[in-house]
Design a protein around this motif. Structure first.
Motif, PDB file in Angstrom:
ATOM      1  N   PRO A  16       0.817  -1.229   0.000  1.00 54.14           N
ATOM      2  CA  PRO A  16       0.000   0.000   0.000  1.00 54.14           C
ATOM      3  C   PRO A  16       0.844   1.269   0.000  1.00 54.14           C
ATOM      4  N   THR A  17       2.099   1.204   0.451  1.00 53.57           N
ATOM      5  CA  THR A  17       2.921   2.412   0.496  1.00 53.57           C
ATOM      6  C   THR A  17       3.635   2.655  -0.824  1.00 53.57           C
ATOM      7  N   THR A  18       4.220   1.590  -1.388  1.00 53.77           N
ATOM      8  CA  THR A  18       5.082   1.778  -2.561  1.00 53.77           C
ATOM      9  C   THR A  18       4.439   1.327  -3.861  1.00 53.77           C
ATOM     10  N   GLY A  19       3.380   0.530  -3.766  1.00 61.06           N
ATOM     11  CA  GLY A  19       2.785  -0.020  -4.988  1.00 61.06           C
ATOM     12  C   GLY A  19       3.543  -1.218  -5.536  1.00 61.06           C
ATOM     13  N   ALA A  20       4.554  -1.700  -4.815  1.00 62.64           N
ATOM     14  CA  ALA A  20       5.344  -2.851  -5.298  1.00 62.64           C
ATOM     15  C   ALA A  20       4.443  -4.067  -5.478  1.00 62.64           C
ATOM     16  N   ILE A  21       4.626  -4.770  -6.606  1.00 62.10           N
ATOM     17  CA  ILE A  21       3.796  -5.961  -6.829  1.00 62.10           C
ATOM     18  C   ILE A  21       4.551  -7.251  -6.509  1.00 62.10           C
ATOM     19  N   ALA A  22       5.881  -7.174  -6.415  1.00 60.75           N
ATOM     20  CA  ALA A  22       6.638  -8.356  -5.967  1.00 60.75           C
ATOM     21  C   ALA A  22       6.826  -8.232  -4.463  1.00 60.75           C
ATOM     22  N   PRO A  23       6.944  -9.371  -3.740  1.00 58.85           N
ATOM     23  CA  PRO A  23       7.051  -9.277  -2.280  1.00 58.85           C
ATOM     24  C   PRO A  23       8.267  -8.457  -1.851  1.00 58.85           C
ATOM     25  N   ASN A  24       8.043  -7.531  -0.922  1.00 56.56           N
ATOM     26  CA  ASN A  24       9.158  -6.813  -0.291  1.00 56.56           C
ATOM     27  C   ASN A  24       9.696  -7.628   0.864  1.00 56.56           C
ATOM     28  N   ILE A  25      10.948  -7.436   1.212  1.00 55.98           N
ATOM     29  CA  ILE A  25      11.450  -8.056   2.437  1.00 55.98           C
ATOM     30  C   ILE A  25      11.298  -7.031   3.556  1.00 55.98           C
ATOM     31  N   SER A  26      10.502  -7.380   4.538  1.00 59.08           N
ATOM     32  CA  SER A  26      10.354  -6.513   5.702  1.00 59.08           C
ATOM     33  C   SER A  26      11.256  -7.072   6.795  1.00 59.08           C
ATOM     34  N   LEU A  51      -3.295 -10.667  15.374  1.00 55.38           N
ATOM     35  CA  LEU A  51      -2.908  -9.354  15.927  1.00 55.38           C
ATOM     36  C   LEU A  51      -2.156  -8.539  14.885  1.00 55.38           C
ATOM     37  N   PRO A  52      -2.059  -7.228  15.076  1.00 54.69           N
ATOM     38  CA  PRO A  52      -1.162  -6.449  14.209  1.00 54.69           C
ATOM     39  C   PRO A  52       0.272  -6.960  14.393  1.00 54.69           C
ATOM     40  N   PHE A  53       1.137  -6.714  13.410  1.00 57.10           N
ATOM     41  CA  PHE A  53       2.531  -7.138  13.557  1.00 57.10           C
ATOM     42  C   PHE A  53       3.151  -6.401  14.738  1.00 57.10           C
ATOM     43  N   LEU A  54       3.723  -7.151  15.674  1.00 56.95           N
ATOM     44  CA  LEU A  54       4.332  -6.542  16.855  1.00 56.95           C
ATOM     45  C   LEU A  54       5.796  -6.929  16.979  1.00 56.95           C
ATOM     46  N   TYR A  55       6.052  -8.227  16.831  1.00 59.28           N
ATOM     47  CA  TYR A  55       7.406  -8.711  17.075  1.00 59.28           C
ATOM     48  C   TYR A  55       7.645  -9.933  16.193  1.00 59.28           C
ATOM     49  N   ALA A  56       8.799  -9.981  15.532  1.00 62.98           N
ATOM     50  CA  ALA A  56       8.984 -10.927  14.428  1.00 62.98           C
ATOM     51  C   ALA A  56       9.100 -12.382  14.864  1.00 62.98           C
ATOM     52  N   ARG A  57       9.260 -12.649  16.171  1.00 65.13           N
ATOM     53  CA  ARG A  57       9.353 -14.064  16.540  1.00 65.13           C
ATOM     54  C   ARG A  57       8.021 -14.782  16.323  1.00 65.13           C
ATOM     55  N   TRP A  58       6.905 -14.058  16.423  1.00 63.04           N
ATOM     56  CA  TRP A  58       5.640 -14.753  16.140  1.00 63.04           C
ATOM     57  C   TRP A  58       4.968 -14.335  14.845  1.00 63.04           C
ATOM     58  N   THR A  59       5.174 -13.120  14.371  1.00 60.28           N
ATOM     59  CA  THR A  59       4.720 -12.807  12.998  1.00 60.28           C
ATOM     60  C   THR A  59       5.559 -11.679  12.416  1.00 60.28           C
ATOM     61  N   ASN A  60       5.821 -11.800  11.133  1.00 60.41           N
ATOM     62  CA  ASN A  60       6.568 -10.789  10.384  1.00 60.41           C
ATOM     63  C   ASN A  60       5.878 -10.689   9.025  1.00 60.41           C
ATOM     64  N   PRO A  61       5.754  -9.495   8.452  1.00 66.58           N
ATOM     65  CA  PRO A  61       4.967  -9.364   7.214  1.00 66.58           C
ATOM     66  C   PRO A  61       5.446 -10.266   6.073  1.00 66.58           C
TER      67      PRO A  61
END
Ligand SMILES: Cc1ncc(COP(=O)(O)O)c(C=O)c1O
Length: 399
Positions: A16-26, A51-61
């Motif tokens: 939604p920010t950049t319009g990128a259609i290939a996966p970004n690495i967050s 939940l919203p993304f909070l901490y990468a050990r349990w979820t990362n975009p």
């Protein structure tokens, strides 16, 4: 989405920010919190993925996109990605088993998973039986009142024997147990264990799913409530989380999964037929050859015969040494499922002593597929003529 589309687009939306259609690495480990985000701890939260993304050990975009892509391919509600295939198996065992429970594990499966089950779980009070899961009578006979999980692998590493997923699911569910299936050797292109009644499907993403031999990873897919339990126990507390860079690489590998599996299967068929006709080869096991003894199950459970085969020769240890020195296209190495073809010799006596420890009956059944040992062969994407020439040269060389 149909499977080939899901391999390319599953889990993906335009950034939604950049319009990128290939996966970004967050790569960010943490994400800014907003008022009302809640949950400061994993304790008591039903599904951390909601939940919203909070901490990468349990979820990362980025990891989340991979999880949603694989879930789509497996016809699952959700998935949990882990740092390796073994971490995925550990996540299942340490989430769904506790002291006093009984596990039935395939008597032949990836060595690291088999050893984890038989050598480590009993230290935590878990009873473990190693059973030939290709024989449903043996499985029924092994069920105990406290059986909570049956863990299968089909086709199994290294002997390419199949287990009947629907039959195992019926036995597991009658016993009030779950069925998990390691489908690393098949991939969702070939078999979808959840459609056949399994509760959980596991992959070493390190193998065919990524397909390029340049990232480690694992994943477990299944129903929402099972994956939520996995995430809140294993995802959070075992800590074997997949990193965003590896998730990105694996997602890119999955975009070509269908094309790779089809091409590698075509190659494997040619190589298998060549080996079966070769005077120096004693036996070939390949689900695509009429000589494989489980034709009915192959037809019912595998859409394609796949890219793995094994063969046996007279004097295999000398051939193995020659291969390590002389192969030009194949690589003499462990692992499988990569774009490059790989072969390695696995001696029956050695693997029995180190890992499988089969009794006389199970040993006889193992030898029906493997004799004194197999050259486990993972066929890649090279020109099959080069692969056959390479094997022919080492098979025909003297000394
Ligand atoms: C069938 C199977 N399952 C699991 C694993 C373990 O995967 P990883 O090496 O990613 O931990 C392997 C590895 O060879 C495998 O072949």
């Amino acid at each position: 989405m149909r499977p080939r589309t899901a391999a390319v687009d599953g889990g993906l939306s335009v950034d939604p920010t950049t319009g990128a259609i290939a996966p970004n690495i967050s790569t960010s480990v943490n994400n800014a919190m907003h008022p009302g985000d809640g949950a400061f701890s994993a304790e008591g939260v039903d599904d951390l993925a909601a939940l919203p993304f909070l901490y990468a050990r349990w979820t990362n975009p980025t990891v989340r996109q991979l999880e949603q892509r694989v879930a789509a391919l497996e016809h699952a509600d959700d998935a949990l990605a882990t740092a390796s295939g073994v971490a995925a198996a550990a996540a299942i065992f340490f989430t769904f088993l506790k002291s006093g429970d009984h596990l039935i594990v395939s008597d032949v499966c990836y060595a690291g998973v088999h050893e984890l089950a038989r050598n480590i779980l009993p230290d935590y009070g878990i009873e473990v039986s190693a059973v030939d899961l290709s024989n449903l009578d043996d499985v029924s006979a092994a069920v105990r009142p406290n059986t909570r999980l049956i863990h299968a692998e089909t086709p199994c590493n290294p002997i390419l024997r199949l287990s009947d997923i629907a039959g195992l699911a019926a036995i597991a569910h009658k016993a009030g147990a779950l069925l998990s299936v390691d489908s690393t050797m098949a991939t969702p292109v070939i078999t979808r264990p959840l459609d056949l009644g399994a509760d959980l499907v596991l992959h070493s993403l390190t193998k065919f799913m990524n397909g390029h031999g340049d990232a480690l990873g694992g994943i477990v897919s299944g129903r929402t409530e099972l994956i939520a339990r996995l995430r809140s126990r294993a995802g959070v507390y075992l800590g074997a989380t997949l990193g965003a860079q590896a998730a990105w690489a694996i997602m890119r590998g999955i975009e070509t999964l269908h094309a790779r599996i089809r091409m590698a299967t075509e190659n494997a068929g040619e190589v298998a037929r060549f080996l079966e006709a070769h005077p120096k080869v004693k036996a070939v096991t390949y689900p695509g050859l009429p000589s494989h003894p489980q034709q009915e199950l192959i037809a019912r459970q595998m859409a394609l015969p796949g890219a793995m085969l094994t063969f046996q020769t007279h004097d295999p240890e000398r051939l193995a040494a020659r291969m390590a020195e002389k192969l030009k296209v194949f690589h003499y190495a462990y692992s499988l499922g990569h774009s490059r073809s790989i072969v390695v010799f696995l001696k029956t006596d050695d693997i029995m002593a180190s890992t499988f420890r089969a009794d006389a009956t199970r040993l006889t059944r193992y030898r029906q597929f493997a004799g004194d040992g197999v050259f486990r062969t993972s066929i890649g994407l090279e020109d099959p003529a080069d692969l056959m020439e390479d094997l022919d040269a080492v098979l025909n060389a003297e000394g």
